[in-house]
Design an enzyme around this catalytic site. Sequence first.
Site: not given
Length: 237
Positions: A105-107, A109, A193
Amino acid sequence: MKELMRLDKYLADMGAGTRSEVKLFIKKGRVQVNNEVVTDANRKIETGSDIVCLDGRDISYVHYEYFMLNKPAGVLSATEDKRAETVIDLITTSKRKDLFPVGRLDKDTEGLLLITNDGALTHSLLSPKKHVDKKYYAKVEGVVTEEDIELFSKGLQVDDEFLAMPAKLTILSQGELSEIILIIQEGKFHQVKRMFEAVGKTVVYLKRLSMGSLQLDESLQPGEYREVTEEELALLR
Ligand code: URA
C-alpha cells in the site's frame, strides 16, 4: 506440520539469537532436547514432536504466522528501511523474523495489509491470473459521476501503457469531495489514484477494506494488528 531441521536453525528461526549466538548457547550446554542437554548444533530436530528448551524455557516451533494489520498512513510497506518506519516494525509480538507484507500500500494509504511468511499463500493472492478482489474506500476531490462508474466498468485507459481491467465503482456521496468504494482485481503501482487521475479527479484519502475474503477488522485502529483466525485463513486459501 512436521519438519526435520538443525537445532541451531530451529532456535535462530524462533528468534532465540543469531545463528552464531545460538551455536554458542548450544555449546555451553544451555539447550535441552527432550530433557537432555545437547551440545551438537547439527542435531536434527523434528518440529512439532521434539521438545526444545533454552535455559529451561520451552521454545515451540512456529512455521507460519499471519497477521492482519490496519496500516496507518506514514508507514512504508516494506520489510526494512534505513530511515522510515515499516509495517514489519509494527508487528512486535511475532516469533518469526522472516515476515513480509502481502503486496504494497502507498505510504499515505491506510487499511488492510496481511503480514505473513507464507510464500505460497502470498503468491496465490498476488498472482494476476487469480483476479483477487481488492476493495478500497476513498475520498476523491471532484464530483464522481455515473459516467465514471460506466468508464471504470468497461476497463479504463489509464495511460499509454496501462489499460485497467473492469472495476466496480460505487458512489457513497457525491459532491466537491466524493466518497466512493472501488473494487479492483489488479494491484498496479498507485492503481486507484491513477484511475481517478485518468478521469480528472484526485484521491485525497485511501483505505483498503478487503482482499479476497479477508476483511479489515474495523475494531483495529490504524497501527493495530491481530492474528488472522483459523476460519479467515481457511477461507483465504
Ligand atoms: N491504489 C493506490 O493508488 N494506492 C494504494 O496504496 C493501493 C491501491
